[in-house]
Design an enzyme around this catalytic site. Structure first.
Site, PDB file in Angstrom:
ATOM      1  N   CYS A   1      -5.738  -2.930   2.525  1.00  0.00           N
ATOM      2  CA  CYS A   1      -5.453  -2.800   3.961  1.00  0.00           C
ATOM      3  C   CYS A   1      -6.686  -2.926   4.859  1.00  0.00           C
ATOM      4  O   CYS A   1      -7.173  -4.030   5.061  1.00  0.00           O
ATOM      5  CB  CYS A   1      -4.687  -1.501   4.209  1.00  0.00           C
TER       6      CYS A   1
ATOM      7  N   LYS B   1     -10.208   2.213  -2.026  1.00  0.00           N
ATOM      8  CA  LYS B   1     -10.379   1.632  -0.684  1.00  0.00           C
ATOM      9  C   LYS B   1     -11.729   2.029  -0.092  1.00  0.00           C
ATOM     10  O   LYS B   1     -12.050   3.217   0.024  1.00  0.00           O
ATOM     11  CB  LYS B   1      -9.224   2.139   0.193  1.00  0.00           C
TER      12      LYS B   1
ATOM     13  N   GLU C   1       0.826  -1.204   0.000  1.00  0.00           N
ATOM     14  CA  GLU C   1       0.000   0.000   0.000  1.00  0.00           C
ATOM     15  C   GLU C   1       0.868   1.265   0.000  1.00  0.00           C
ATOM     16  O   GLU C   1       1.802   1.376   0.788  1.00  0.00           O
ATOM     17  CB  GLU C   1      -0.889  -0.010   1.248  1.00  0.00           C
TER      18      GLU C   1
END
Lengths: 295, 295
Positions: free
Chosen positions: A156, A114, A41
């Site tokens: 994540c 995300k 990331e």
């Protein structure tokens, strides 16, 4: 068999150096036959979310910015599929944490913004990143079609949410992929650090089991110091698990590493035959999943 | 601190002997201070689902049958909360795999009818058990209130479904509990057996992590031979995990065992503060969870 490479890096404030190191590692992985390479990331720089500073928005770039252009060219040259992660500027005052897939000579195959955004001391992501859109063309939880399969690309904090993994599986993902930047607070004791690391691996290996899919997780390593003196020890431990959650490969905590792993995509076919979880889902009884809490 | 006991038994065709052994172990656990005792799935007898035989429906009993009466009296006498599992006859031709909670002197606090029903060679449960109702009073995924907390009681095959665990957590469960009867096919090789056992623990520890709740899993042990000569080696390994998925206690594979474990219920409060997953769920983007597949 799909040969996958995960690149676990430590980063500095020198973006050019970080990018050069990523490129070097992608080339080395390609030399060893990697067909799919996944970067961690926000690999271009330091994890800037340790503090809330408006100046940091200067680090963002558009979807077709320099990072994408560089790695798109590299994926084409090396003839492989490459997953990258950028700080995306979508519009003035509108930013995302976005992963992108470069499909060899075919260019960018898709991106994912995300969806779940954390906000904890040292991880002030809600300040920087607007959550990905819930629906619409190319938004929400959509696998990205490439020549190595449909990639269930998440980022994540998404890794803690079984809903995200399930929705990717239901949409036909062949693999789950989580570029990550997670680490320890040096002030926590060793037992707590090990519980956190364990929890992080277990929950993602659990997604592998529940969905009968391999899971690929590259994470950052190294210690990063914020301007206010707080540290994160990024805990590395990048890993690949098979569709029964079995650990196929794992990197160390405290140094850069490239994991090269052969992933047998036929194994999901076998595992989903002996444990046909998708067959028995109670879709008639799950409607409350969309509630915040049942009170 | 809640002192929990899990009773892992091997069973025979002698129901009276099995029940007597369960009772003996519950009494021993009570002597050691257990406040919550959990028996394994269908503890009264052999795992009869290895074959499909109409005669086996004779084994079923109503919700207020002899097994419930016996253990309701025991829970009252010993002043503890006791989770049992029965083959329930709800009506002629209508049977369930049902777990029940006896809340000390207050009698039966509630029941849960297994929602996800497996059907694999040697585990022909779809022949015997109607899946639990999806909704309505006391149906679906509802925690059961007791004096030791709200019990998120599920059964065996439910353990592979993150949706079930999540719905229990959203409905306020303090603990997840899975009475289980799972084992190895002796014809599988050792590596496959270990992957299966690992997957089974990992997915449930993953539910603990994703929901910030302890998970309690008593499983059967011993080898059972079906009339057609097929064997299941029930793999034991009953366990308790804390809200970060950390293993708190684990039984052996091949012998009966009672696990006595102190579970710190305040730990969920701490864990959900440092990792507030419920805060960031994308309830606006989960609606497709109720679809069978997104195609």
């Amino acid at each position: 068999m799909l040969k996958v490479a995960l690149i676990q890096q430590s980063c500095s404030a020198d973006i050019a150096a970080n990018q050069a190191e990523s490129e070097k590692q992608v080339r080395l992985a390609a030399d060893q036959g990697a067909q799919l390479v996944v970067l961690q990331e926000l690999h271009a720089g330091l994890y800037f979310c340790q503090t809330e500073e408006t100046g940091q928005f200067d680090l963002a770039e558009p979807l077709d910015g320099p990072t994408r252009q560089r790695f798109e060219a590299l994926a084409k040259e090396l003839d492989l599929v490459l997953v990258i992660s950028i700080f995306e500027k979508r519009a003035t005052g509108l930013y995302h944490n976005t992963a992108m897939v470069m499909d060899a000579g075919n260019g960018c195959a898709g991106f994912y913004r995300k969806m779940h955004i954390p906000d904890d001391p040292g991880f002030y992501e809600k300040f920087y990143f607007t959550p990905g859109d819930a629906s619409g063309d190319l938004h929400g939880f959509h696998p990205i079609q490439t020549r190595v399969g449909k990639l269930g690309l998440l980022v994540c904090w998404d890794q803690w949410y079984p809903e995200a993994a399930r929705l990717m599986a239901l949409a036909g993902a062949d693999l789950l992929i989580y570029p990550t930047a997670i680490g320890w607070n040096p002030e926590d004791d060793e037992a707590e650090k090990q519980r956190q690391l364990g929890a992080w691996q277990i929950v993602q290996r659990g997604h592998a089991v529940a969905n009968g899919l391999p899971v690929i997780v590259p994470n950052r390593t190294g210690t990063e110091l914020s301007p206010n003196g707080e540290k994160i020890d990024f805990w590395g431990h990048s890993f690949v698990a098979g569709p029964q959650g079995e650990m196929l490969a794992e990197a160390p905590a405290d140094k850069p590493a490239t994991l090269l792993v052969d992933v047998d995509l036929r194994r999901s076919e076998e595992v989903r035959r002996i444990w046909p979880f998708l067959r028995d889902r109670r879709v008639d009884a799950y409607q409350n999943i969309v509630r915040r809490f049942i009170d």
